[in-house]
Design a protein around this motif. Structure first.
Motif, PDB file in Angstrom:
ATOM      1  N   THR A  84      -0.922  -1.736   8.465  1.00  0.00           N
ATOM      2  CA  THR A  84       0.017  -0.678   8.106  1.00  0.00           C
ATOM      3  C   THR A  84      -0.836   0.526   7.733  1.00  0.00           C
ATOM      4  OG1 THR A  84       1.719  -2.191   7.292  1.00  0.00           O
ATOM      5  CG2 THR A  84       1.802   0.077   6.499  1.00  0.00           C
ATOM      6  N   THR A  85      -0.644   1.640   8.421  1.00  0.00           N
ATOM      7  CA  THR A  85      -1.486   2.817   8.235  1.00  0.00           C
ATOM      8  C   THR A  85      -0.646   3.978   7.718  1.00  0.00           C
ATOM      9  OG1 THR A  85      -2.911   2.100  10.058  1.00  0.00           O
ATOM     10  CG2 THR A  85      -3.119   4.381   9.326  1.00  0.00           C
ATOM     11  N   ASP A  86      -0.981   4.457   6.526  1.00  0.00           N
ATOM     12  CA  ASP A  86      -0.254   5.543   5.886  1.00  0.00           C
ATOM     13  C   ASP A  86      -1.152   6.783   5.844  1.00  0.00           C
ATOM     14  OD1 ASP A  86       1.386   7.159   4.415  1.00  0.00           O
ATOM     15  OD2 ASP A  86       1.616   5.791   2.718  1.00  0.00           O
ATOM     16  N   CYS A  87      -0.827   7.779   6.666  1.00  0.00           N
ATOM     17  CA  CYS A  87      -1.632   9.006   6.756  1.00  0.00           C
ATOM     18  C   CYS A  87      -0.911  10.140   6.042  1.00  0.00           C
ATOM     19  CB  CYS A  87      -1.865   9.389   8.217  1.00  0.00           C
ATOM     20  SG  CYS A  87      -2.766   8.156   9.186  1.00  0.00           S
ATOM     21  N   ARG A  88      -1.639  10.799   5.103  1.00  0.00           N
ATOM     22  CA  ARG A  88      -1.042  11.898   4.342  1.00  0.00           C
ATOM     23  C   ARG A  88      -2.048  13.029   4.217  1.00  0.00           C
ATOM     24  NH1 ARG A  88       3.086   9.480  -0.110  1.00  0.00           N
ATOM     25  NH2 ARG A  88       3.589   7.522   0.945  1.00  0.00           N
ATOM     26  N   SER A 134      -6.448  20.586   3.316  1.00  0.00           N
ATOM     27  CA  SER A 134      -6.864  20.586   4.718  1.00  0.00           C
ATOM     28  C   SER A 134      -7.309  19.206   5.187  1.00  0.00           C
ATOM     29  CB  SER A 134      -8.020  21.578   4.926  1.00  0.00           C
ATOM     30  OG  SER A 134      -9.138  21.215   4.119  1.00  0.00           O
ATOM     31  N   THR A 135      -7.203  18.204   4.311  1.00  0.00           N
ATOM     32  CA  THR A 135      -7.703  16.860   4.627  1.00  0.00           C
ATOM     33  C   THR A 135      -6.559  15.895   4.887  1.00  0.00           C
ATOM     34  OG1 THR A 135      -9.640  17.206   3.217  1.00  0.00           O
ATOM     35  CG2 THR A 135      -9.113  14.936   3.827  1.00  0.00           C
ATOM     36  N   MET A 136      -6.644  15.187   6.012  1.00  0.00           N
ATOM     37  CA  MET A 136      -5.706  14.118   6.326  1.00  0.00           C
ATOM     38  C   MET A 136      -6.398  12.793   6.060  1.00  0.00           C
ATOM     39  SD  MET A 136      -2.638  13.287   7.543  1.00  0.00           S
ATOM     40  CE  MET A 136      -2.002  14.551   8.661  1.00  0.00           C
ATOM     41  N   THR A 137      -5.831  11.995   5.167  1.00  0.00           N
ATOM     42  CA  THR A 137      -6.403  10.693   4.827  1.00  0.00           C
ATOM     43  C   THR A 137      -5.476   9.591   5.298  1.00  0.00           C
ATOM     44  OG1 THR A 137      -7.510  11.592   2.870  1.00  0.00           O
ATOM     45  CG2 THR A 137      -7.224   9.202   2.973  1.00  0.00           C
ATOM     46  N   CYS A 138      -6.020   8.630   6.045  1.00  0.00           N
ATOM     47  CA  CYS A 138      -5.249   7.493   6.546  1.00  0.00           C
ATOM     48  C   CYS A 138      -5.716   6.230   5.832  1.00  0.00           C
ATOM     49  CB  CYS A 138      -5.433   7.335   8.053  1.00  0.00           C
ATOM     50  SG  CYS A 138      -4.745   8.707   9.016  1.00  0.00           S
ATOM     51  N   PHE A 157       0.631   6.375  17.882  1.00  0.00           N
ATOM     52  CA  PHE A 157       0.055   5.286  17.108  1.00  0.00           C
ATOM     53  C   PHE A 157      -1.426   5.504  16.806  1.00  0.00           C
ATOM     54  CE2 PHE A 157       3.635   3.775  19.551  1.00  0.00           C
ATOM     55  CZ  PHE A 157       4.385   3.116  18.590  1.00  0.00           C
ATOM     56  N   ALA A 158      -1.986   6.615  17.275  1.00  0.00           N
ATOM     57  CA  ALA A 158      -3.408   6.911  17.059  1.00  0.00           C
ATOM     58  C   ALA A 158      -3.604   7.661  15.748  1.00  0.00           C
ATOM     59  CB  ALA A 158      -3.941   7.745  18.222  1.00  0.00           C
ATOM     60  N   PHE A 159      -4.857   7.610  15.229  1.00  0.00           N
ATOM     61  CA  PHE A 159      -5.186   8.377  14.036  1.00  0.00           C
ATOM     62  C   PHE A 159      -5.118   9.868  14.356  1.00  0.00           C
ATOM     63  CE2 PHE A 159      -7.847   4.495  13.147  1.00  0.00           C
ATOM     64  CZ  PHE A 159      -7.095   4.054  12.055  1.00  0.00           C
ATOM     65  N   PRO A 160      -4.658  10.679  13.419  1.00  0.00           N
ATOM     66  CA  PRO A 160      -4.709  12.132  13.642  1.00  0.00           C
ATOM     67  C   PRO A 160      -6.157  12.585  13.811  1.00  0.00           C
ATOM     68  CG  PRO A 160      -3.287  11.581  11.784  1.00  0.00           C
ATOM     69  CD  PRO A 160      -4.019  10.331  12.146  1.00  0.00           C
ATOM     70  N   PRO A 161      -6.426  13.554  14.653  1.00  0.00           N
ATOM     71  CA  PRO A 161      -7.806  14.026  14.848  1.00  0.00           C
ATOM     72  C   PRO A 161      -8.447  14.462  13.533  1.00  0.00           C
ATOM     73  CG  PRO A 161      -6.331  14.957  16.497  1.00  0.00           C
ATOM     74  CD  PRO A 161      -5.453  14.278  15.499  1.00  0.00           C
ATOM     75  N   GLY A 162      -9.674  13.987  13.303  1.00  0.00           N
ATOM     76  CA  GLY A 162     -10.421  14.376  12.119  1.00  0.00           C
ATOM     77  C   GLY A 162      -9.989  13.716  10.829  1.00  0.00           C
ATOM     78  N   ALA A 163      -9.108  12.725  10.907  1.00  0.00           N
ATOM     79  CA  ALA A 163      -8.617  12.084   9.689  1.00  0.00           C
ATOM     80  C   ALA A 163      -9.703  11.248   9.005  1.00  0.00           C
ATOM     81  CB  ALA A 163      -7.419  11.196  10.014  1.00  0.00           C
ATOM     82  N   LYS A 164      -9.662  11.219   7.677  1.00  0.00           N
ATOM     83  CA  LYS A 164     -10.526  10.356   6.889  1.00  0.00           C
ATOM     84  C   LYS A 164      -9.880   8.978   6.827  1.00  0.00           C
ATOM     85  CE  LYS A 164     -12.280   9.706   2.181  1.00  0.00           C
ATOM     86  NZ  LYS A 164     -12.303  10.278   0.798  1.00  0.00           N
TER      87      LYS A 164
END
Length: 228
Positions: A90-94, A98-102, A214-221
């Motif tokens: 389960t991946t929660d990206c927020r 300027s930072t997106m953390t998954c 379903f992919a990680f957002p570009p540049g996400a931590k």
């Protein structure tokens, strides 16, 4: 209940301004039990679908819900974040600044109702899950002083059943409008839930799940909290 059904009941996602198209038409008051059973059955059956639905939110914002059966997965994309649920995690990206953390946590076992917990703060994202919509309808059905009117409309080219609910006491929402398509997908919702105004309306529906969702957002931590 099959997990393919329950994964849909995880979430979702939709603006109509003050009223919903079609739901403002003169409707008929229908039996509360029949209404709840009908809508619950539609939502339950839609768990067998593979689809992507785009939604309009207030202020020009958008959201997307995608679900697929093979492999089993679901994605809920909203402004400044997304939630994905697969057999692996389960991946929660927020986004914060300027930072997106998954953050990855263990996949539900069995894969059931994963977004119920993940979307406890759904109102902050402008979203409402089908399970919450069902709970609101059930509360209305149990309140003998509440009124429920049914009407029909078309949303994003899909026929839908709409309900206008008013006068519900001691509930998460005392009044709301909702439309559910014949497939069982939440087409629209307008109301105040737990103090948060939610207005969503489906703008596009397609019978496939976009893999890019379903992919990680570009540049996400990436923060992996799954057990080793």
């Amino acid at each position: 209940m099959p997990r393919t059904r329950l994964i849909l009941l995880a979430l979702v996602v939709v603006t109509l301004g003050a009223t919903l198209p079609g739901c403002g038409e003169a409707g008929r008051v229908m039996d509360r039990s029949d209404l709840v059973n009908e809508l619950a059955s539609q939502l339950d059956g839609s768990g067998e679908l593979t689809y992507t639905a785009d939604y309009q939110l207030p202020g020009g914002r958008t959201a997307t819900i995608a679900q697929a059966r093979s492999p089993l997965r679901a994605a809920y994309v909203y402004p400044d974040g997304k939630l994905t649920i697969t057999d692996e995690a389960t991946t929660d990206c927020r986004r914060s600044g300027s930072t997106m953390t998954c953050t990855l946590t263990a996949a539900p076992t069995p894969n059931n109702v994963p977004a119920v917990a993940a979307f406890q703060d759904a109102g902050q994202h402008g979203l409402i899950s089908p399970t919450v919509a069902i709970s609101l309808l059930t509360a209305a059905a149990l309140d003998t002083d509440a009124t429920i009117e049914q009407s029909g409309t078309t949303i994003a080219g899909r026929p839908a059943t709409c309900v206008a609910v008013r006068g519900v006491r001691d509930a998460r929402a005392s009044a709301f409008d909702a439309c559910i398509t014949t497939e069982g997908v939440l087409g629209s919702f307008s109301g105040v839930v737990d103090g948060s105004q939610i207005e969503i309306a489906m703008t596009r529906y397609r019978e496939e799940a976009d893999p890019a969702l379903f992919a990680f957002p570009p540049g996400a931590k990436i923060v992996d909290k799954r057990p080793a």
